[in-house]
Design a protein around this motif. Structure first.
Motif, mmCIF file in Angstrom:
data_model
loop_
_atom_site.group_PDB
_atom_site.id
_atom_site.type_symbol
_atom_site.label_atom_id
_atom_site.label_comp_id
_atom_site.label_asym_id
_atom_site.label_seq_id
_atom_site.Cartn_x
_atom_site.Cartn_y
_atom_site.Cartn_z
ATOM 1 N N ARG A 267 0.850 -1.190 0.000
ATOM 2 C CA ARG A 267 0.000 0.000 0.000
ATOM 3 C C ARG A 267 0.886 1.241 0.000
ATOM 4 O O ARG A 267 2.054 1.177 0.354
ATOM 5 C CB ARG A 267 -0.874 0.068 1.250
ATOM 6 C CG ARG A 267 -2.044 -0.887 1.319
ATOM 7 C CD ARG A 267 -2.886 -0.550 2.549
ATOM 8 N NE ARG A 267 -4.126 -1.311 2.593
ATOM 9 C CZ ARG A 267 -4.301 -2.424 3.289
ATOM 10 N NH1 ARG A 267 -3.278 -2.900 4.024
ATOM 11 N NH2 ARG A 267 -5.455 -3.057 3.296
ATOM 12 N N GLU A 269 1.098 4.931 1.882
ATOM 13 C CA GLU A 269 0.568 5.743 2.980
ATOM 14 C C GLU A 269 0.262 7.148 2.465
ATOM 15 O O GLU A 269 1.139 7.842 1.955
ATOM 16 C CB GLU A 269 1.580 5.806 4.124
ATOM 17 C CG GLU A 269 1.181 6.708 5.268
ATOM 18 C CD GLU A 269 -0.139 6.295 5.889
ATOM 19 O OE1 GLU A 269 -1.115 7.058 5.719
ATOM 20 O OE2 GLU A 269 -0.187 5.225 6.516
ATOM 21 N N GLY A 272 -0.282 9.715 6.770
ATOM 22 C CA GLY A 272 0.575 9.766 7.937
ATOM 23 C C GLY A 272 1.342 11.071 8.073
ATOM 24 O O GLY A 272 1.859 11.601 7.099
ATOM 25 N N SER A 275 4.877 9.711 7.750
ATOM 26 C CA SER A 275 5.105 8.602 6.825
ATOM 27 C C SER A 275 4.382 8.738 5.497
ATOM 28 O O SER A 275 4.324 7.794 4.720
ATOM 29 C CB SER A 275 4.668 7.280 7.486
ATOM 30 O OG SER A 275 3.305 7.347 7.875
ATOM 31 N N ARG A 276 3.831 9.926 5.195
ATOM 32 C CA ARG A 276 3.154 10.115 3.910
ATOM 33 C C ARG A 276 4.116 9.782 2.769
ATOM 34 O O ARG A 276 5.253 10.246 2.730
ATOM 35 C CB ARG A 276 2.651 11.552 3.793
ATOM 36 C CG ARG A 276 1.980 11.865 2.450
ATOM 37 C CD ARG A 276 1.231 13.181 2.515
ATOM 38 N NE ARG A 276 0.940 13.714 1.198
ATOM 39 C CZ ARG A 276 -0.048 13.289 0.410
ATOM 40 N NH1 ARG A 276 -0.845 12.316 0.821
ATOM 41 N NH2 ARG A 276 -0.243 13.832 -0.776
ATOM 42 N N ILE A 280 4.030 0.764 2.130
ATOM 43 C CA ILE A 280 3.847 -0.176 3.236
ATOM 44 C C ILE A 280 3.892 -1.585 2.651
ATOM 45 O O ILE A 280 2.931 -2.051 2.030
ATOM 46 C CB ILE A 280 2.508 0.065 3.960
ATOM 47 C CG1 ILE A 280 2.360 1.537 4.365
ATOM 48 C CG2 ILE A 280 2.390 -0.863 5.161
ATOM 49 C CD1 ILE A 280 3.416 2.030 5.316
#
Length: 326
Positions: A267, A269, A272, A275-276, A280
């Protein structure tokens, strides 16, 4: 027969290394190159791409200008890494060739739909080495192109590390919505995807002294340009060697046995705080009881490159750009 390929680039020193390999290797049929803003603004990317193809003596390859900016994010670039012109400030003669008049998405559409009308061997391997803006627009606007795609091998993301941020790799960080759309579209359209990310990106390297053997003052050949690109990186980062970067993804198409891959759910993110833009990569054993996970398994399972035979790919690149395979 040679593998038909199309590169989507944000040239970029490492994209230039990849373009030289794709343009020169006899086992690849480079059908087109499309450009997107990323390492440099899109007009600089376009100029750099045409210049590299001139050095490789490939005026036959159509080159088109694509998206100027990400779908939602404000555009950023990486000229602090790649030089003010985006390609090492090498004072290399600029191309006088005109780009294809079509938008990049239209050129991609036309090439892929033509491939869809032929046999399986004529299907195109799409190699995005840049933010995935053009590819997201393509797959959602013209899903019929999926029939012309053999696979997508993209440089971006990582299972373990980041570079644009502590979490995110630059290409995905630059346009995370586009990356998420591409993964989702490939799941919908049953397109095979390989992620050649930061876990393997830095490993294939060429030494400073080897690069000197490629360059000859005033030569202006593909080999000369290749040597100068490596030398620029050595100077910029103060090392005795430099990565071939995006060229590794092209190597993975030419010699897929050179990387160890695992089929894993992935995926992007999007929300976040820290964490953008992170990919993942889910490495859990899904044979167990995962009912406590409210998110479930990602829709997209793709081949993630986790280890690379670095010397094999560095040698493949060197042999090609130096004329060893021509």
């Amino acid at each position: 027969m040679p593998i038909p390929v199309v590169l989507d680039v944000d040239t970029g020193v490492d994209d230039a290394c990849a373009l030289l390999l794709a343009a020169l290797h006899p086992s690849l049929d480079l059908r087109a190159v499309t450009c997107v803003g990323g390492n440099a603004p899109v007009d600089a990317v376009l100029a750099n791409t045409l210049t590299v193809l001139d050095a490789a003596n490939r005026p036959d390859v159509p080159v088109a200008r694509g998206a100027e900016r990400p779908l939602l994010e404000e555009p950023v670039d990486a000229r602090h890494v790649h030089g003010q012109d985006g390609m090492g400030d090498l004072d290399w003669p600029k191309s006088t060739r005109q780009p294809d008049p079509r938008h990049a998405v239209e050129l991609l559409r036309d090439v892929l739909l033509e491939a869809a009308g032929g046999d399986q061997d004529g299907r195109v391997t799409l190699i995005p080495l840049a933010p995935l803006t053009n590819i997201a627009l393509l797959l959602r606007s013209y899903p019929a192109v999926a029939s012309g795609i053999r696979e997508i091998v993209f440089m971006g993301g990582a299972a373990e590390v980041g570079n644009a941020t502590a979490s995110a790799e630059f290409n995905v960080f630059h346009d995370p919505e586009a990356a998420a759309i591409v993964l989702d579209a490939c799941a919908d359209l049953d397109i095979d995807v390989t992620m050649y990310g930061l876990d393997v990106f830095y490993a294939p390297r060429v030494g400073r002294e080897v690069a000197k053997t490629l360059s000859a003052p005033g030569d202006r050949s593909a080999a000369d340009l290749a040597g100068r690109l490596i030398a620029f990186q050595c100077e910029r980062f103060g090392g005795e060697g430099a990565t071939i970067g995006d060229a590794g993804a092209v190597c993975a198409v030419l010699e897929p046995a050179g990387v160890r891959r695992e089929r894993l759910p992935v995926r992007v993110e999007l929300a976040g705080t820290w964490s953008r833009g992170r990919t993942i990569v889910d490495r859990r054993d899904w044979t167990g009881d995962m009912t406590h996970d409210p998110h479930g398994q990602a829709r997209s399972s793709i081949d993630v490159c986790l280890e690379v035979d670095a010397q094999r790919y560095a040698t493949l690149w060197l042999d090609t750009v130096s004329g060893g395979l021509r």
